[in-house]
Design an enzyme around this catalytic site. Structure first.
Site, short mmCIF file in Angstrom:
data_model
loop_
_atom_site.label_atom_id
_atom_site.label_comp_id
_atom_site.label_asym_id
_atom_site.label_seq_id
_atom_site.Cartn_x
_atom_site.Cartn_y
_atom_site.Cartn_z
N ILE A 53 -2.68 -3.17 -5.49
CA ILE A 53 -2.87 -4.54 -5.99
C ILE A 53 -3.02 -5.49 -4.81
O ILE A 53 -2.20 -5.46 -3.88
CB ILE A 53 -1.70 -4.96 -6.89
CG1 ILE A 53 -1.57 -3.97 -8.06
CG2 ILE A 53 -1.89 -6.38 -7.41
CD1 ILE A 53 -0.39 -4.22 -8.96
N ALA A 56 -0.09 4.84 -2.28
CA ALA A 56 -1.47 5.35 -2.27
C ALA A 56 -1.87 5.86 -0.88
O ALA A 56 -2.68 6.79 -0.76
CB ALA A 56 -2.43 4.26 -2.72
N HIS A 91 -3.06 -6.04 3.94
CA HIS A 91 -2.55 -4.69 3.71
C HIS A 91 -3.36 -3.99 2.62
O HIS A 91 -3.66 -2.80 2.73
CB HIS A 91 -1.08 -4.80 3.28
CG HIS A 91 -0.30 -3.54 3.50
ND1 HIS A 91 -0.16 -2.94 4.73
CD2 HIS A 91 0.39 -2.75 2.64
CE1 HIS A 91 0.57 -1.86 4.62
NE2 HIS A 91 0.92 -1.72 3.35
N LEU A 132 -3.84 9.74 -8.52
CA LEU A 132 -3.56 8.56 -9.34
C LEU A 132 -2.72 7.55 -8.55
O LEU A 132 -1.70 7.92 -7.96
CB LEU A 132 -2.79 8.97 -10.60
CG LEU A 132 -3.46 10.02 -11.50
CD1 LEU A 132 -2.51 10.42 -12.63
CD2 LEU A 132 -4.77 9.50 -12.07
N GLY A 133 -3.15 6.30 -8.55
CA GLY A 133 -2.40 5.27 -7.84
C GLY A 133 -2.87 3.89 -8.29
O GLY A 133 -3.81 3.76 -9.08
N ALA A 134 -2.19 2.87 -7.77
CA ALA A 134 -2.56 1.49 -8.12
C ALA A 134 -2.32 0.62 -6.89
O ALA A 134 -1.19 0.52 -6.41
CB ALA A 134 -1.72 1.00 -9.28
N1 INI Z 1 0.88 1.26 -2.00
C1 INI Z 1 0.28 1.33 -3.20
O1 INI Z 1 0.15 2.43 -3.77
N2 INI Z 1 -0.14 0.19 -3.81
C2 INI Z 1 -0.03 -1.03 -3.22
O2 INI Z 1 -0.43 -2.04 -3.84
C3 INI Z 1 0.57 -1.12 -1.94
N3 INI Z 1 0.72 -2.40 -1.31
O3 INI Z 1 0.23 -3.39 -1.83
O4 INI Z 1 1.31 -2.51 -0.23
C4 INI Z 1 1.04 0.08 -1.34
N4 INI Z 1 1.62 0.06 -0.13
C5 INI Z 1 2.39 1.18 0.39
C6 INI Z 1 1.55 2.21 1.10
O5 INI Z 1 0.78 2.94 0.18
C7 INI Z 1 2.42 3.21 1.87
O6 INI Z 1 3.27 3.89 0.97
C8 INI Z 1 3.28 2.57 2.94
O7 INI Z 1 2.49 1.76 3.80
C9 INI Z 1 3.99 3.65 3.80
O8 INI Z 1 3.03 4.45 4.49
#
Ligand code: INI
Length: 169
Positions: A82, A56, A88, A78-80
């Protein structure tokens, strides 16, 4: 009195979807709902572009590129995200929400926020087609309504917009 309301109708609408691979079980359900929505409202398959991003956090940058291309009437994100044991969640959820919002304000293209912020995977699955409808489908409805509404509303004053940009630089 002038009153405007967007209708759920579209004519040759071009749509960009940005979808994240993180929590893919949920985001694939959202994408499926979105594609079903586009089919339901008669959007031409050739007018649909899907871009996958790692998570996301990466959604706003790709949404901005698509919005700036001038090739899309709306971008659906669109994303999720959690909630886990760490903070984080707050960064990813907060930054993706404000980033998506900023893209819409910077470009004038309606960018739809279909990124779920969740406590559990189960909540996500429910909102991605199992129990509580499909938020991807709803995001498409919001996109169609916003494109129609913006088409009805007075256009930005080109001279005033140019002057403002010059003053800001
Ligand atoms: N990315 C998500 O889309 N959902 C999550 O729940 C999530 N968690 O929990 O860490 C998540 N992390 C990754 C982040 O979006 C980046 O892709 C990553 O930090 C690299 O920049």
């Amino acid at each position: 009195m002038h009153e405007y309301i967007g209708k759920l109708q579209q004519h040759n609408m071009r749509i960009g979807i940005v979808v994240s691979r993180f929590n893919e079980l949920i985001t694939r359900g959202l994408l499926q709902g979105a594609l079903e929505g586009l089919q339901r409202y008669g959007v031409d398959d050739d007018n649909i572009t899907v871009a996958w991003v790692p998570g996301a956090h990466e959604i706003p940058l790709v949404a901005k590129r698509l919005a700036q291309s001038g090739q899309f009437d709306s971008i659906v994100c669109l994303g999720a995200v959690i909630r886990g044991a760490t903070t984080h969640f707050d960064y990813v959820a907060g930054n993706s929400a404000s980033g998506v919002n900023q893209v819409a304000l910077d470009t004038g293209v309606p960018v739809i926020f279909g990124i779920l912020t969740l406590e559990t995977i189960e909540q996500g699955l429910e909102r991605a087609g199992s129990k509580a409808g499909n938020k991807g489908f709803e995001a498409i409805q919001a996109a169609i309504e916003m494109v129609d509404l913006l088409n009805q509303l007075p256009k930005p004053d080109a001279a005033a917009t140019k002057l403002k940009a010059m003053v800001q630089h």
